[in-house]
Scaffold this active site. Structure first.
Site: not given
Ligand code: NAD
Length: 292
Positions: A171, A239
């Protein structure tokens, strides 16, 4: 059919939980936002009053929360998943968090007899709504096989990529490619407009050639029109770029473009655009040339 406890019913989790209901599973959901619970109930799911109520009768628990502090508190906290789930429950964290948090959660869960997969997703809000997500799962092969029928309800590309934490590393790689692509599409728009060329026409041509991408397909019109409602918030991409930069350090590799894109996303946030869609990276590129 499976009883699923689903924690985190936001932009992604809401439609994902609804798809599981549609596939005939019993879904007991919890979110701190009451409107999200009402939406799940309208879709045929059950609204729980807290994490314990959502997970205590579940065979599978899915979490879809913003970041690692939320996942750690929901899973490891006093009234959390590990305290309340049945022995042998399969916990699937589909949030995007640091690989080391996924590893720590898997270890803590193992001690309680709970199996864990990290299974972050790509495909954005459209992928969640259309049940067309890409799902990258880390953990044991047998647990992946057990989760596969649920994954197939939510996604089109479903792959077991390795042991605990591997899903999160894949990811991170995904997010650096997405961030870099947005940054370059933004530069293309600024160049086209500053040169007096119609940006929509120019990007239409790009989308048919080697520069084609899902981002050009899905976002070129809204970017040219400066429509930045999320979608995927700059705050969340900030993030994720932090996760990518930290993963590079952990792996002892240098990713200079990732570092630059991380700073551009940080600038977007510092300029007050954290709650806009990540395509609002265009605002930073425009500012660099005193445009927009
Ligand atoms: P979101 O903010 O819309 O949803 C998160 C939900 O979690 C919210 O509804 C929030 O109220 C809830 N929540 C927070 N703390 C909670 C707690 N303690 N207990 C119960 N509920 C709690 O975020 P999102 O866009 O749905 O993203 C979720 C995750 O998926 C993130 O990790 C994100 O990085 C990842 N992701 C998002 C997208 C996207 O396009 N939005 C795409 C891929 C991956």
């Amino acid at each position: 059919m499976t009883t699923v406890g689903f924690i985190g019913l936001g932009i992604m989790g809401g439609p994902m939980a609804a798809h599981l209901v549609g596939a005939g599973h019993e879904v007991i959901g919890f979110d701190v936002v009451p409107e999200s619970l009402a939406t799940l109930a309208e879709a045929g799911g059950k609204a729980a009053a807290n994490v314990a109520e959502a997970v205590s009768s579940a065979d599978v628990v899915i979490t879809m929360l913003p970041d690692h502090p939320h996942v750690e508190s929901v899973v490891l906290g006093d009234d959390g998943v590990l305290r309340n789930a049945k022995d042998g429950t399969l916990l699937i964290d589909m949030s995007t968090i640091r690989p080391e948090s996924s590893l720590a959660i898997a270890q803590a869960a193992k001690a309680k007899g709970i199996r864990v997969l990290d299974a972050p997703v790509s495909g954005g809000e459209a992928g969640a709504k259309n049940a067309a997500l890409s799902i990258m799962a880390g953990g044991d092969a047998a647990d992946f096989a057990a989760a596969k029928p649920l994954f197939d309800v939510l996604g089109k590309t479903v792959v077991h990529v390795g042991p605990h934490g591997a899903g999160q590393v894949v990811k991170a790689a995904n997010q650096l490619v997405v961030g870099g692509t947005y940054a370059l599409v933004a530069e293309a728009i600024v160049l086209l407009e500053a040169s007096g060329v119609d940006a929509k026409t120019g990007l239409d041509v790009l989308a048919g050639g080697l520069a084609a991408s899902r981002i050009l397909d899905l976002k070129r019109e809204t970017m040219v029109a400066r429509q930045f409602q999320p979608g995927f918030r700059i705050d969340l991409h900030h993030k994720d770029m932090g996760i990518a930069v930290a993963a590079a350090r952990q792996a002892d590799v240098s990713l200079p473009v990732t570092g630059l894109v991380a700073q551009l996303v940080a600038a977007a946030r510092a300029m007050g655009h954290g709650s806009l869609d990540h395509s609002a990276l265009l605002k930073v590129t425009e500012q660099l040339s005193s445009r927009g």
